[in-house]
Design a protein around this motif. Sequence first.
Motif, PDB file in Angstrom:
ATOM      1  N   ASN A 154       0.856  -1.138   0.112  1.00  0.00           N
ATOM      2  CA  ASN A 154      -0.066  -0.096   0.122  1.00  0.00           C
ATOM      3  C   ASN A 154       0.851   1.240   0.063  1.00  0.00           C
ATOM      4  OD1 ASN A 154      -2.325   1.664   0.066  1.00  0.00           O
ATOM      5  ND2 ASN A 154      -2.812   1.247   2.203  1.00  0.00           N
ATOM      6  N   HIS A 155       1.025   1.898  -1.110  1.00  0.00           N
ATOM      7  CA  HIS A 155       1.772   3.055  -1.331  1.00  0.00           C
ATOM      8  C   HIS A 155       1.129   4.351  -0.776  1.00  0.00           C
ATOM      9  CE1 HIS A 155       5.528   4.859  -2.942  1.00  0.00           C
ATOM     10  NE2 HIS A 155       4.915   5.815  -3.390  1.00  0.00           N
ATOM     11  N   PHE A 156       1.753   4.786   0.149  1.00  0.00           N
ATOM     12  CA  PHE A 156       1.340   6.069   0.939  1.00  0.00           C
ATOM     13  C   PHE A 156       1.931   7.399   0.268  1.00  0.00           C
ATOM     14  CE2 PHE A 156       0.447   2.650   3.709  1.00  0.00           C
ATOM     15  CZ  PHE A 156      -0.712   3.055   4.553  1.00  0.00           C
ATOM     16  N   ASP A 157       1.210   8.326   0.252  1.00  0.00           N
ATOM     17  CA  ASP A 157       1.731   9.419  -0.231  1.00  0.00           C
ATOM     18  C   ASP A 157       2.970  10.019   0.400  1.00  0.00           C
ATOM     19  OD1 ASP A 157      -0.685   9.792  -1.977  1.00  0.00           O
ATOM     20  OD2 ASP A 157      -1.729  10.997  -0.524  1.00  0.00           O
ATOM     21  N   GLY A 158       3.969  10.442  -0.575  1.00  0.00           N
ATOM     22  CA  GLY A 158       5.218  10.650  -0.004  1.00  0.00           C
ATOM     23  C   GLY A 158       6.263   9.611   0.210  1.00  0.00           C
ATOM     24  N   ASN A 159       5.831   8.586   0.372  1.00  0.00           N
ATOM     25  CA  ASN A 159       6.649   7.435   0.367  1.00  0.00           C
ATOM     26  C   ASN A 159       7.678   7.046  -0.570  1.00  0.00           C
ATOM     27  OD1 ASN A 159       5.770   7.011   3.101  1.00  0.00           O
ATOM     28  ND2 ASN A 159       4.839   5.076   2.656  1.00  0.00           N
ATOM     29  N   PRO A 160       8.950   6.969  -0.331  1.00  0.00           N
ATOM     30  CA  PRO A 160       9.773   6.629  -1.534  1.00  0.00           C
ATOM     31  C   PRO A 160       9.564   5.363  -2.336  1.00  0.00           C
ATOM     32  CG  PRO A 160      10.911   6.370   0.399  1.00  0.00           C
ATOM     33  CD  PRO A 160       9.670   6.796   0.743  1.00  0.00           C
ATOM     34  N   ASP A 161       9.718   4.981  -3.555  1.00  0.00           N
ATOM     35  CA  ASP A 161       9.446   3.785  -4.222  1.00  0.00           C
ATOM     36  C   ASP A 161      10.451   2.758  -3.707  1.00  0.00           C
ATOM     37  OD1 ASP A 161       7.562   4.722  -5.564  1.00  0.00           O
ATOM     38  OD2 ASP A 161       8.288   5.467  -7.245  1.00  0.00           O
ATOM     39  N   ARG A 162      10.100   1.539  -3.477  1.00  0.00           N
ATOM     40  CA  ARG A 162      11.146   0.688  -3.339  1.00  0.00           C
ATOM     41  C   ARG A 162      10.970  -0.455  -4.526  1.00  0.00           C
ATOM     42  NH1 ARG A 162      12.788   0.138   2.080  1.00  0.00           N
ATOM     43  NH2 ARG A 162      12.042   1.877   3.370  1.00  0.00           N
ATOM     44  N   THR A 163      12.062  -0.978  -4.993  1.00  0.00           N
ATOM     45  CA  THR A 163      12.055  -1.964  -5.860  1.00  0.00           C
ATOM     46  C   THR A 163      11.228  -3.146  -5.506  1.00  0.00           C
ATOM     47  OG1 THR A 163      14.306  -3.039  -5.538  1.00  0.00           O
ATOM     48  CG2 THR A 163      13.912  -0.987  -6.986  1.00  0.00           C
ATOM     49  N   GLU A 164      10.695  -4.052  -6.167  1.00  0.00           N
ATOM     50  CA  GLU A 164      10.269  -5.394  -5.963  1.00  0.00           C
ATOM     51  C   GLU A 164      11.495  -6.336  -5.636  1.00  0.00           C
ATOM     52  OE1 GLU A 164       8.264  -9.197  -8.079  1.00  0.00           O
ATOM     53  OE2 GLU A 164       8.004  -7.421  -8.865  1.00  0.00           O
ATOM     54  N   ALA A 165      12.565  -6.348  -6.136  1.00  0.00           N
ATOM     55  CA  ALA A 165      13.581  -7.030  -5.373  1.00  0.00           C
ATOM     56  C   ALA A 165      13.738  -6.795  -3.920  1.00  0.00           C
ATOM     57  CB  ALA A 165      14.902  -6.887  -6.310  1.00  0.00           C
ATOM     58  N   ALA A 166      13.969  -5.389  -3.784  1.00  0.00           N
ATOM     59  CA  ALA A 166      14.168  -5.037  -2.336  1.00  0.00           C
ATOM     60  C   ALA A 166      13.170  -5.621  -1.516  1.00  0.00           C
ATOM     61  CB  ALA A 166      14.426  -3.466  -2.174  1.00  0.00           C
ATOM     62  N   LEU A 167      11.917  -5.416  -1.896  1.00  0.00           N
ATOM     63  CA  LEU A 167      10.902  -5.795  -1.045  1.00  0.00           C
ATOM     64  C   LEU A 167      10.878  -7.398  -0.779  1.00  0.00           C
ATOM     65  CD1 LEU A 167       8.040  -3.708  -2.691  1.00  0.00           C
ATOM     66  CD2 LEU A 167       8.726  -3.340  -0.232  1.00  0.00           C
ATOM     67  N   ARG A 168      11.298  -8.177  -1.924  1.00  0.00           N
ATOM     68  CA  ARG A 168      11.137  -9.601  -1.646  1.00  0.00           C
ATOM     69  C   ARG A 168      12.190 -10.013  -0.717  1.00  0.00           C
ATOM     70  NH1 ARG A 168       8.490 -12.857  -5.118  1.00  0.00           N
ATOM     71  NH2 ARG A 168       7.434 -11.888  -6.851  1.00  0.00           N
ATOM     72  N   GLU A 169      13.387  -9.329  -0.699  1.00  0.00           N
ATOM     73  CA  GLU A 169      14.336  -9.645   0.235  1.00  0.00           C
ATOM     74  C   GLU A 169      14.171  -9.009   1.510  1.00  0.00           C
ATOM     75  OE1 GLU A 169      19.313  -8.657   0.641  1.00  0.00           O
ATOM     76  OE2 GLU A 169      18.051  -7.844  -0.829  1.00  0.00           O
ATOM     77  N   ALA A 170      13.460  -7.937   1.788  1.00  0.00           N
ATOM     78  CA  ALA A 170      13.181  -7.501   3.125  1.00  0.00           C
ATOM     79  C   ALA A 170      12.228  -8.321   3.766  1.00  0.00           C
ATOM     80  CB  ALA A 170      12.762  -6.152   3.142  1.00  0.00           C
ATOM     81  N   LEU A 171      11.138  -9.020   2.984  1.00  0.00           N
ATOM     82  CA  LEU A 171      10.223  -9.960   3.718  1.00  0.00           C
ATOM     83  C   LEU A 171      10.436 -11.233   3.402  1.00  0.00           C
ATOM     84  CD1 LEU A 171       6.958  -7.814   2.184  1.00  0.00           C
ATOM     85  CD2 LEU A 171       8.110  -7.981   4.479  1.00  0.00           C
ATOM     86  N   ASP A 172      11.694 -11.590   2.749  1.00  0.00           N
ATOM     87  CA  ASP A 172      12.145 -12.826   2.821  1.00  0.00           C
ATOM     88  C   ASP A 172      10.899 -13.855   1.980  1.00  0.00           C
ATOM     89  OD1 ASP A 172      13.697 -15.213   3.022  1.00  0.00           O
ATOM     90  OD2 ASP A 172      13.196 -15.816   4.943  1.00  0.00           O
ATOM     91  N   LEU A 173      10.636 -13.518   0.781  1.00  0.00           N
ATOM     92  CA  LEU A 173       9.395 -13.889   0.099  1.00  0.00           C
ATOM     93  C   LEU A 173      10.021 -15.063  -0.757  1.00  0.00           C
ATOM     94  CD1 LEU A 173       7.313 -10.944  -0.821  1.00  0.00           C
ATOM     95  CD2 LEU A 173       6.788 -12.430   1.249  1.00  0.00           C
TER      96      LEU A 173
END
Length: 207
Positions: A154-173
């Motif tokens: 859920n991308h909130f106003d003003g939040n920086p974009d994160r790459t899918e790869a970075a999200l996958r790594e951070a969430l260990d998907l």
Amino acid sequence: MVSNTSSADSPTGTALDATHYVQGGETQTAVKILVVGHFAVGKTTFIGSISEIEPLSTEETMTRAAEAVDDLKGVQGKTTTTVAMDFGRLTISERVVLYMFGTPGQLRFVQMWEDMARGALGALILVDPERLADSFPVIDLIEQYGLDYAIAVNHFDGNPDRTEAALREALDLLDDTPVVTCDARDEQSSAAALTTLVRYLLDRASQ
């Protein structure tokens, strides 16, 4: 009202482990989906933006006692919270109807999560990209329940974009876990996220 069907009865040729009912003379497959996520991630907003019926919401005004328990970091303007569940409906074809059950975000409601997970085909996990660590317990619970899931950031106003790869790594998907970005306030964006989940679940069911 509830009956078991063979794979030939399913609109996709696969058994969806779902209930069936009759509306307007047409047999439809009713699919239960959970919409989950940590506290204040936007679950009520998501269901409200996409439901074709007036959504059932059990939001209540937060009290000072709740403020002492729930982490309001990053959401200081939040004044209400879900205390039971949210419920909405979305027809995605002539044969398939989704029933969305939104869970409270606080882990003190974990028993309710267990009850609502029964009979669910899968889950859409809403994630705040600035509070990724808060999503770990949610993902752990959904995996414990044995549900397939997709991640909707859920991308909130003003939040920086994160790459899918970075999200996958951070969430260990896992590599095949769908990850989409959405705006829970926007109907089309929410519909796209839900469609991604449904396609993933159908692919899993056909394997």
